[in-house]
Design a protein around this motif. Sequence first.
Motif, PDB file in Angstrom:
ATOM      1  N   VAL A  35       0.738  -1.220  -0.386  1.00  0.00           N
ATOM      2  CA  VAL A  35       0.239   0.040  -0.202  1.00  0.00           C
ATOM      3  C   VAL A  35       0.859   0.959  -0.120  1.00  0.00           C
ATOM      4  O   VAL A  35       2.087   1.292   0.778  1.00  0.00           O
ATOM      5  CB  VAL A  35      -0.765   0.173   1.663  1.00  0.00           C
ATOM      6  CG1 VAL A  35      -1.726   1.321   1.388  1.00  0.00           C
ATOM      7  CG2 VAL A  35      -1.903  -1.594   1.617  1.00  0.00           C
ATOM      8  N   ASP A  36       0.388   2.144  -0.974  1.00  0.00           N
ATOM      9  CA  ASP A  36       1.219   3.088  -0.710  1.00  0.00           C
ATOM     10  C   ASP A  36       0.031   4.682  -1.160  1.00  0.00           C
ATOM     11  O   ASP A  36      -0.389   4.373  -2.240  1.00  0.00           O
ATOM     12  CB  ASP A  36       2.206   3.418  -1.218  1.00  0.00           C
ATOM     13  CG  ASP A  36       3.382   4.640  -1.055  1.00  0.00           C
ATOM     14  OD1 ASP A  36       4.476   4.471  -0.489  1.00  0.00           O
ATOM     15  OD2 ASP A  36       2.612   6.265  -1.021  1.00  0.00           O
ATOM     16  N   CYS A  72       5.136   0.936   7.533  1.00  0.00           N
ATOM     17  CA  CYS A  72       6.454   1.572   6.928  1.00  0.00           C
ATOM     18  C   CYS A  72       5.875   2.938   6.734  1.00  0.00           C
ATOM     19  O   CYS A  72       6.725   3.803   5.681  1.00  0.00           O
ATOM     20  CB  CYS A  72       6.997   1.217   6.447  1.00  0.00           C
ATOM     21  SG  CYS A  72       7.670  -0.526   6.836  1.00  0.00           S
ATOM     22  N   PRO A  74       5.315   7.277   7.429  1.00  0.00           N
ATOM     23  CA  PRO A  74       5.752   8.372   8.207  1.00  0.00           C
ATOM     24  C   PRO A  74       5.945   7.473   9.283  1.00  0.00           C
ATOM     25  O   PRO A  74       3.920   7.970   9.843  1.00  0.00           O
ATOM     26  CB  PRO A  74       5.830   9.002   8.152  1.00  0.00           C
ATOM     27  CG  PRO A  74       5.396   9.407   6.253  1.00  0.00           C
ATOM     28  CD  PRO A  74       4.457   8.098   6.110  1.00  0.00           C
ATOM     29  N   HIS A  78       1.641   6.159  12.368  1.00  0.00           N
ATOM     30  CA  HIS A  78       1.783   5.239  13.240  1.00  0.00           C
ATOM     31  C   HIS A  78       0.345   5.002  13.146  1.00  0.00           C
ATOM     32  O   HIS A  78      -0.075   3.925  13.631  1.00  0.00           O
ATOM     33  CB  HIS A  78       2.754   5.219  13.729  1.00  0.00           C
ATOM     34  CG  HIS A  78       3.874   5.383  13.019  1.00  0.00           C
ATOM     35  ND1 HIS A  78       5.738   4.328  13.425  1.00  0.00           N
ATOM     36  CD2 HIS A  78       4.862   4.919  11.516  1.00  0.00           C
ATOM     37  CE1 HIS A  78       6.036   4.793  12.861  1.00  0.00           C
ATOM     38  NE2 HIS A  78       5.385   5.071  11.501  1.00  0.00           N
ATOM     39  N   LYS A  96       9.640   1.649  13.871  1.00  0.00           N
ATOM     40  CA  LYS A  96      10.348   2.750  14.882  1.00  0.00           C
ATOM     41  C   LYS A  96      10.223   4.922  14.590  1.00  0.00           C
ATOM     42  O   LYS A  96      10.369   4.325  12.787  1.00  0.00           O
ATOM     43  CB  LYS A  96      11.181   2.323  15.341  1.00  0.00           C
ATOM     44  CG  LYS A  96      13.264   2.290  14.673  1.00  0.00           C
ATOM     45  CD  LYS A  96      13.247   3.340  13.138  1.00  0.00           C
ATOM     46  CE  LYS A  96      13.415   5.268  14.002  1.00  0.00           C
ATOM     47  NZ  LYS A  96      13.899   5.951  13.013  1.00  0.00           N
ATOM     48  N   HIS A 160      13.443  13.723   2.969  1.00  0.00           N
ATOM     49  CA  HIS A 160      11.851  13.819   3.139  1.00  0.00           C
ATOM     50  C   HIS A 160      11.134  13.327   4.403  1.00  0.00           C
ATOM     51  O   HIS A 160      10.059  12.628   4.229  1.00  0.00           O
ATOM     52  CB  HIS A 160      11.589  12.280   2.497  1.00  0.00           C
ATOM     53  CG  HIS A 160      12.634  11.387   3.195  1.00  0.00           C
ATOM     54  ND1 HIS A 160      13.504  10.901   2.899  1.00  0.00           N
ATOM     55  CD2 HIS A 160      11.832  10.227   3.669  1.00  0.00           C
ATOM     56  CE1 HIS A 160      14.357   9.499   3.871  1.00  0.00           C
ATOM     57  NE2 HIS A 160      12.972   9.266   3.757  1.00  0.00           N
ATOM     58  N   ASP A 169      14.009  10.178  15.466  1.00  0.00           N
ATOM     59  CA  ASP A 169      13.912   9.246  14.184  1.00  0.00           C
ATOM     60  C   ASP A 169      15.586   8.279  14.434  1.00  0.00           C
ATOM     61  O   ASP A 169      15.542   6.655  14.422  1.00  0.00           O
ATOM     62  CB  ASP A 169      14.393  10.381  12.886  1.00  0.00           C
ATOM     63  CG  ASP A 169      14.118   9.476  11.716  1.00  0.00           C
ATOM     64  OD1 ASP A 169      13.045   9.074  11.421  1.00  0.00           O
ATOM     65  OD2 ASP A 169      15.238   9.347  10.988  1.00  0.00           O
TER      66      ASP A 169
HETATM   67  N1  LIG Z   1      14.543   0.516  11.087  1.00  0.00           N
HETATM   68  C1  LIG Z   1      14.721   1.690  10.937  1.00  0.00           C
HETATM   69  O1  LIG Z   1      16.125   1.689  10.275  1.00  0.00           O
HETATM   70  C2  LIG Z   1      14.410   2.675   9.749  1.00  0.00           C
HETATM   71  C3  LIG Z   1      15.184   3.794   8.688  1.00  0.00           C
HETATM   72  C4  LIG Z   1      14.423   4.827   8.089  1.00  0.00           C
HETATM   73  C5  LIG Z   1      12.235   4.844   8.579  1.00  0.00           C
HETATM   74  N2  LIG Z   1      12.310   4.110   9.603  1.00  0.00           N
HETATM   75  C6  LIG Z   1      10.985   3.986   9.441  1.00  0.00           C
HETATM   76  O2  LIG Z   1      10.415   3.968   8.676  1.00  0.00           O
HETATM   77  C7  LIG Z   1       9.433   4.958   8.020  1.00  0.00           C
HETATM   78  C8  LIG Z   1       9.491   5.922   7.139  1.00  0.00           C
HETATM   79  O3  LIG Z   1      10.164   5.871   6.914  1.00  0.00           O
HETATM   80  P1  LIG Z   1      10.683   6.027   5.291  1.00  0.00           P
HETATM   81  O4  LIG Z   1      11.906   7.191   6.069  1.00  0.00           O
HETATM   82  O5  LIG Z   1      10.335   5.334   4.765  1.00  0.00           O
HETATM   83  O6  LIG Z   1      10.165   7.310   4.887  1.00  0.00           O
HETATM   84  P2  LIG Z   1       9.716   7.238   3.166  1.00  0.00           P
HETATM   85  O7  LIG Z   1       8.725   9.192   3.067  1.00  0.00           O
HETATM   86  O8  LIG Z   1      10.652   7.220   2.087  1.00  0.00           O
HETATM   87  O9  LIG Z   1       8.196   6.308   2.739  1.00  0.00           O
HETATM   88  C9  LIG Z   1       6.982   6.808   3.539  1.00  0.00           C
HETATM   89  C10 LIG Z   1       5.764   6.067   2.135  1.00  0.00           C
HETATM   90  O10 LIG Z   1       4.648   6.239   3.168  1.00  0.00           O
HETATM   91  C11 LIG Z   1       3.741   6.404   1.728  1.00  0.00           C
HETATM   92  N3  LIG Z   1       2.230   7.096   2.853  1.00  0.00           N
HETATM   93  C12 LIG Z   1       2.819   7.627   3.777  1.00  0.00           C
HETATM   94  N4  LIG Z   1       1.483   8.405   4.514  1.00  0.00           N
HETATM   95  C13 LIG Z   1       0.756   6.667   3.392  1.00  0.00           C
HETATM   96  C14 LIG Z   1      -0.056   5.996   4.092  1.00  0.00           C
HETATM   97  N5  LIG Z   1      -1.021   7.229   4.725  1.00  0.00           N
HETATM   98  N6  LIG Z   1      -1.023   5.114   3.867  1.00  0.00           N
HETATM   99  C15 LIG Z   1       0.147   4.467   2.627  1.00  0.00           C
HETATM  100  N7  LIG Z   1       0.861   4.807   3.012  1.00  0.00           N
HETATM  101  C16 LIG Z   1       1.379   6.386   3.176  1.00  0.00           C
HETATM  102  C17 LIG Z   1       4.685   7.605   1.512  1.00  0.00           C
HETATM  103  O11 LIG Z   1       4.536   8.193  -0.047  1.00  0.00           O
HETATM  104  C18 LIG Z   1       6.021   7.477   1.193  1.00  0.00           C
HETATM  105  O12 LIG Z   1       6.431   6.856  -0.138  1.00  0.00           O
HETATM  106  C19 LIG Z   1       8.906   6.111   9.558  1.00  0.00           C
HETATM  107  O13 LIG Z   1       8.749   5.410  10.973  1.00  0.00           O
HETATM  108  C20 LIG Z   1      10.659   5.505   9.768  1.00  0.00           C
HETATM  109  O14 LIG Z   1      11.119   6.133  10.895  1.00  0.00           O
HETATM  110  C21 LIG Z   1      13.222   3.030  10.234  1.00  0.00           C
END
Ligand SMILES: NC(=O)c1ccc[n+]([C@@H]2O[C@H](COP(=O)([O-])OP(=O)(O)OC[C@H]3O[C@@H](n4cnc5c(N)ncnc54)[C@H](O)[C@@H]3O)[C@@H](O)[C@H]2O)c1
Length: 332
Positions: A35-36, A72, A74, A78, A96, A160, A169
């Motif tokens: 889903v995105d 996953c 933003p 969550h 996280k 981003h 973060d």
């Molecule tokens: N564990 C780790 O090491 C790690 C690393 C990076 C990010 N993260 C976490 O992962 C999460 C996402 O981070 P990211 O860097 O991938 O962000 P990102 O912006 O690259 O990706 C988020 C995606 O979610 C989509 N999105 C937004 N709202 C949505 C919704 N309501 N329904 C479906 N899709 C939706 C966006 O279009 C985007 O493609 C954050 O919580 C971040 O803290 C964790």
Amino acid sequence: MNNILKYAVIGVGSMGNNHARILSDMPGVDLVAVVDANGQRAKQIARRYNTRAYTTSEALFEQEKLDIVNICVPTVKHHKIALQAAGHGVNFLVEKPIAISIEQGQEIVNAAKEANIIMTVGHVERFNPAVIELHKRVEAGELGQVFQIQAHRASPFPAHVLDVGVVTDLAVHDLDVMRYITQSEVQRVYAETAQRIHTSHEDQLIGILRFEAGMIGKLTVNWLTPTKIRQLSVLGERGKFIVNYLTQELTFYENGATESSDWLGVLQGIKPGRMIGYVIHRQEPLRAELESFIQAVRDGTTPVVTGHDGIQALALAEAVIQAGQSHQTVTM
Ligand SMILES: NC(=O)c1ccc[n+]([C@@H]2O[C@H](COP(=O)([O-])OP(=O)(O)OC[C@H]3O[C@@H](n4cnc5c(N)ncnc54)[C@H](O)[C@@H]3O)[C@@H](O)[C@H]2O)c1
């Protein structure tokens, strides 16, 4: 529960894409959908991993019968999606930090409990083989008494990440790992934070911690460094361990004064001893994290990282931010 688990990933940006990649070829798992909110992105990732695409989590939960979802999106989103998953009785991993506030994090944990499902938080550093090896050795008493723990995590600014600052973060990873390694809660924190590039949140942190078990800790975390640094060190009576998260290396610098089996070695002084590089079997931490969570769901057992761990790490992050803003020590 069926033998093959029906799985979906919600939010397939940079992190969600990695989840989908790993799940798409994992035995015992059928990645039925991604889903995105960005339809193009959803289609692109669905095509890449040969699965179905949705643009809303509502449509996903209405149309698919799922065992597990990984959330996953933003951080600010969550809460809403985790509550939806719990409402549909679907086990979930939420990336996280668990949420943007402790209240929201607690609601997520409560909803999972009420729905009698299994949830975890994506504190992926717990699954770094070098961190696991460090934990094992510290727990076995190889350092003797632990004195200090320090984390250095720095990298270029991720344009981003708009919803949270570098503490929520990035530092949240280290706060979780520090609790795990010391096996102690934090008693109080002090921090200096600053904002240079981010438009609404801090992008630099130097934080000081005092643990209930007596150790002191330091966090140096920022988004202003042109190279990526991920390092943890633990100093104790018998020497110092250093973990490089990126290369998954664990090195021990022995205190030569404690070569004998005398556990009161520190009283004899400190002098350089052997340097030992441990052989670590390298593994992608995210894959290990997902395998471990899937096993917990199959067995109905408590995952390695609990909702409580996610909330504790976030509570520490909030305390660090508060200390940075108020210039006051925050007692937990
Ligand atoms: N564990 C780790 O090491 C790690 C690393 C990076 C990010 N993260 C976490 O992962 C999460 C996402 O981070 P990211 O860097 O991938 O962000 P990102 O912006 O690259 O990706 C988020 C995606 O979610 C989509 N999105 C937004 N709202 C949505 C919704 N309501 N329904 C479906 N899709 C939706 C966006 O279009 C985007 O493609 C954050 O919580 C971040 O803290 C964790």
